[in-house]
Motif scaffolding. Structure first.
Motif, short mmCIF file in Angstrom:
data_model
loop_
_atom_site.label_atom_id
_atom_site.label_comp_id
_atom_site.label_asym_id
_atom_site.label_seq_id
_atom_site.Cartn_x
_atom_site.Cartn_y
_atom_site.Cartn_z
N ALA A 131 0.83 -1.21 0.00
CA ALA A 131 0.00 0.00 0.00
C ALA A 131 0.86 1.25 0.00
CB ALA A 131 -0.93 -0.02 1.21
N ARG A 157 -1.59 4.08 -1.66
CA ARG A 157 -3.00 3.86 -1.36
C ARG A 157 -3.16 3.52 0.11
NH1 ARG A 157 -3.71 -1.54 -0.59
NH2 ARG A 157 -2.26 -2.96 -1.66
N ARG A 158 -4.39 3.50 0.59
CA ARG A 158 -4.65 3.16 1.97
C ARG A 158 -4.57 1.64 2.13
NH1 ARG A 158 -7.04 7.58 4.51
NH2 ARG A 158 -8.11 6.36 6.11
#
Length: 266
Positions: free
Chosen positions: A252, A257-258
């Motif tokens: 991630a 990204r989360r």
């Protein structure tokens, strides 16, 4: 000494060693090469009777960004034996710095995260510029800060280590001073001068007395690490890094990204 080395080491005529973490393109994040160079340098400094004080700084805008995420992602795929060796490299480096029989000073500019904060915890004195930003951020990428965990508790006390080591939240220099991570905070333009003032004070201390005093402080309070404890810390670090959670967190981060465990933004 070549400027492309991961760690630069200079010793002046007074016995003041300058250790510069030298991977500015990745905010001085460490990988196996930097850790090996640090261990070699620390061993040299420990054995050199002429060395009195060691100042650690980062090249460029930042002090140190912790472990190189690219390296961690590779290490997450290592066979167990090699993964353990990778974790022991961090554990051993921090132990050597913590127990170095010299006065150590961290000079902190910019960002100081993860293992970078661990380096600060292992130094005898830490001085930061007002704009420095800190974080014990390992949990945010799904890994555990076990190689530095004992040093975190030593420097911050269990109460503060539990908060910042478990949330991974960032905090400024004033908070770092309040919780005991750094001793002093000064304007950016005063950082170099203030470190030199403290170096001058440190040079007034007898080197043999410094070594004995440091050993007794650490030994009497249980803050030296034996082989068994170091092995456990390194094993625990390797296991979490290789877990599904560790691999997701590292992926991630790389993909910006989360991670799966983080709540979606609304």
């Amino acid at each position: 000494m070549s400027d492309d080395q991961p760690v630069l080491l200079e010793i002046d005529a007074r016995g003041v060693a300058r250790v510069t973490l030298n991977r500015p393109k990745v905010n001085n994040a460490y990988d196996e090469d930097m850790l090996a160079a640090l261990q070699d340098g620390l061993a040299r400094l420990a054995a050199d009777a002429s060395v009195r004080v060691v100042v650690i700084a980062g090249q460029g805008k930042h002090f140190q960004a912790g472990a190189d995420i690219t390296w961690l992602a590779r290490a997450a795929e290592y066979a167990p034996e090699r993964a353990y060796v990778a974790s022991m490299a961090t554990t051993r480096t921090m132990q050597m710095l913590n127990e170095l029989p010299k006065i150590t000073i961290a000079k902190v500019r910019g960002g100081c995260f993860g293992g970078g904060a661990g380096v600060v915890c292992c130094c005898d004195i830490a001085i930061a510029e007002e704009g420095a930003i800190f974080g014990l951020t390992e949990v945010r990428v799904g890994v555990a800060p076990t190689p530095i965990s004992t040093h975190m508790v030593h420097a911050l006390g269990l109460r503060q280590a539990r908060r910042y080591g478990l949330t991974g939240e960032r905090f400024g220099a004033a908070e770092a001073q309040r919780i005991g991570l750094v001793h002093e905070v000064v304007p950016a333009e005063r950082l170099d001068a203030r470190v030199e003032e403290v170096v001058a004070e440190a040079l007034m201390a007898a080197p043999g007395a410094v070594a004995r005093s440091k050993a007794s402080m650490l030994g009497a309070t249980g803050w030296t690490l034996d082989a068994g404890t170091m092995s456990w810390l390194a094993h625990d670090s390797a296991m979490q890094r290789a877990s599904a959670e560790g691999k997701e967190g590292l992926a991630a981060f790389r993909e910006k990204r989360r991670p799966a465990w983080a709540p979606a933004t609304g």
